[in-house]
Design an enzyme around this catalytic site. Structure first.
Site, PDB file in Angstrom:
ATOM      1  N   GLY A 184       0.642  -5.353   0.271  1.00 39.33           N
ATOM      2  CA  GLY A 184      -0.456  -5.351  -0.474  1.00 39.33           C
ATOM      3  C   GLY A 184      -0.420  -6.354  -1.654  1.00 39.33           C
ATOM      4  O   GLY A 184      -1.093  -6.433  -2.096  1.00 39.33           O
TER       5      GLY A 184
ATOM      6  N   ASP B 286      -1.361  -7.499   7.353  1.00 46.84           N
ATOM      7  CA  ASP B 286      -2.795  -7.467   7.063  1.00 46.84           C
ATOM      8  C   ASP B 286      -3.033  -8.270   5.587  1.00 46.84           C
ATOM      9  O   ASP B 286      -2.356  -8.997   5.313  1.00 46.84           O
ATOM     10  CB  ASP B 286      -3.456  -6.221   7.144  1.00 46.84           C
ATOM     11  CG  ASP B 286      -2.812  -5.172   6.226  1.00 46.84           C
ATOM     12  OD1 ASP B 286      -1.651  -5.487   5.598  1.00 46.84           O
ATOM     13  OD2 ASP B 286      -3.453  -4.000   6.016  1.00 46.84           O
TER      14      ASP B 286
ATOM     15  N   GLU C 190       5.438  -5.176   7.817  1.00 47.93           N
ATOM     16  CA  GLU C 190       4.849  -4.414   8.363  1.00 47.93           C
ATOM     17  C   GLU C 190       5.370  -4.199  10.050  1.00 47.93           C
ATOM     18  O   GLU C 190       5.148  -2.796  10.193  1.00 47.93           O
ATOM     19  CB  GLU C 190       3.276  -4.406   8.816  1.00 47.93           C
ATOM     20  CG  GLU C 190       2.454  -4.565   7.352  1.00 47.93           C
ATOM     21  CD  GLU C 190       2.565  -6.081   6.495  1.00 47.93           C
ATOM     22  OE1 GLU C 190       2.096  -5.840   5.197  1.00 47.93           O
ATOM     23  OE2 GLU C 190       3.217  -6.819   6.966  1.00 47.93           O
TER      24      GLU C 190
ATOM     25  N   GLY D  98       0.624  -1.225   0.138  1.00 45.40           N
ATOM     26  CA  GLY D  98      -0.092   0.016   0.002  1.00 45.40           C
ATOM     27  C   GLY D  98       0.901   1.450  -0.222  1.00 45.40           C
ATOM     28  O   GLY D  98       2.301   1.206   0.296  1.00 45.40           O
TER      29      GLY D  98
END
Length: 357
Positions: free
Chosen positions: A114, A145, A137, A65
């Protein structure tokens, strides 16, 4: 339709291309909305028999992301914008996982965060000799995630905990071993693979995967020796990874690593000392909950709740500042050690998710 995503139907193959190569195809809200629109259209289009996901440029599928945008949202006091993006992104992750036609993800080059969300839930996941796969992350004060905890939770032994807490980068063989990919195909065969796909239309997912593997797949171990791929290390280090990362808490894991001799445990411990302790504890609990729950939608809901909790602390903004904005690589975490983390609060977040559908 965004020019940051291209969508073409070629000989019954829906080719979806992330088209932001100057940013390593990092996802923003415009791109996620465009992908969602294409997936919805193609799911009901009888002319589309197969989905092929790739990234423009030679550097990778997707670096994740757009965390600089997240940083700006939070600095401006607008966490709802970041959370709205995540809701849209996670819906795309679900759509890929449930797409009603065979889905192939081409994970050439960098595929992180992502990018794993777009590829890791596909039916056939192809890495190349230059693939670099990771959920990084915890290094920036966030938590895995995009369904990453679901994948990490089902990696062999305690590999998922190791990858999630250390943000270790996997080469092609490690990505296959950990369950993030299915086969390795030399990047030189890309054109041949794409041109072959129309001939494989109508095959079941299992037969499609088997056909590609027979025609093109190479042993990742051979590739590592002959094509300059990243060293493969997970399987040969499984013993100490399982011993150390079975610890109940981040502190227990770090203590175990300190007691196990060898370069690998020492490197893992050194890496964890530089990461957010809040993020590592959140990742640990989410990975284990995902392993127990074994449900992607539930894992995504848990991840959303955990990200919302984590970004209520200043550490994510600080992590992005250190790694992306100022690039001093020296984050000053507000939570100074694993003993300072509120594990009970994290546990409440990790367990407060709906029952699997």
């Amino acid at each position: 339709m965004s020019n940051l995503v291209t969508a073409k139907i070629v000989d019954s193959i829906g080719v979806l291309t992330l088209n932001r190569p100057e940013k390593l195809n990092a996802l923003n809200h415009e791109m996620v909305d465009a992908i969602a629109e294409v997936l919805q259209e193609w799911a009901g289009d009888p002319s589309v028999k197969m989905l092929f996901i790739q990234g423009a440029g030679e550097r990778g599928l997707c670096a994740g992301g757009d965390i600089r945008a997240f940083y700006d949202f939070l600095k401006d006091g607008q966490p709802e914008h970041m959370l709205a993006f995540l809701r849209a992104e996670y819906a795309v992750n679900r759509a890929i996982a449930t797409f009603p036609k065979p889905t192939i993800a081409y994970m050439d080059g960098i595929c992180m965060g992502g990018g794993v969300g777009l590829s890791g839930h596909a039916d056939v996941r192809i890495v190349t000799e230059r693939s670099k796969v990771a959920m990084p992350e915890t290094r920036i004060g966030l938590t895995p995630d995009v369904g990453g905890t679901h994948l990490l939770g089902h990696a062999p032994g305690r590999t998922g905990e190791y990858l999630g807490l250390t943000s270790a980068v996997m080469g092609p063989g490690d990505a296959i071993y950990a369950g993030f990919a299915d086969m390795m195909i030399d990047s030189e065969n890309y054109v041949d693979v794409v041109s072959t796909l129309p001939d494989l239309v109508g095959l079941s997912t299992a037969d499609l995967s088997a056909a590609l593997e027979v025609m093109y797949s190479a042993s990742p171990n051979i590739a590592a020796k002959t094509r300059g791929a990243l060293p493969e290390s997970l399987e040969i280090n499984q013993d100490w990874i399982d011993r150390a990362f079975a610890g109940e808490t981040v502190a227990d894991i770090m203590n175990a690593l300190a007691e196990i001799p060898g370069e690998g445990p020492r490197a893992a411990l050194d890496e964890m000392k530089t990461h957010s302790y809040l993020s590592q504890e959140a990742a640990l609990q989410c990975i284990r909950a995902a392993r127990e729950g074994n449900n992607l939608s539930q894992a995504l809901e848990r991840e959303y709740n955990m990200v919302e909790y984590v970004i209520s602390f200043p550490d994510f903004v600080e992590g992005v500042r250190a790694q992306v904005v100022d690039k001093d690589r020296n984050p000053q975490w507000t939570i100074k050690g694993p003993e300072d983390v509120d594990r009970e609060a994290i546990s409440r977040v990790a367990t407060n998710v709906p029952d699997p559908a």
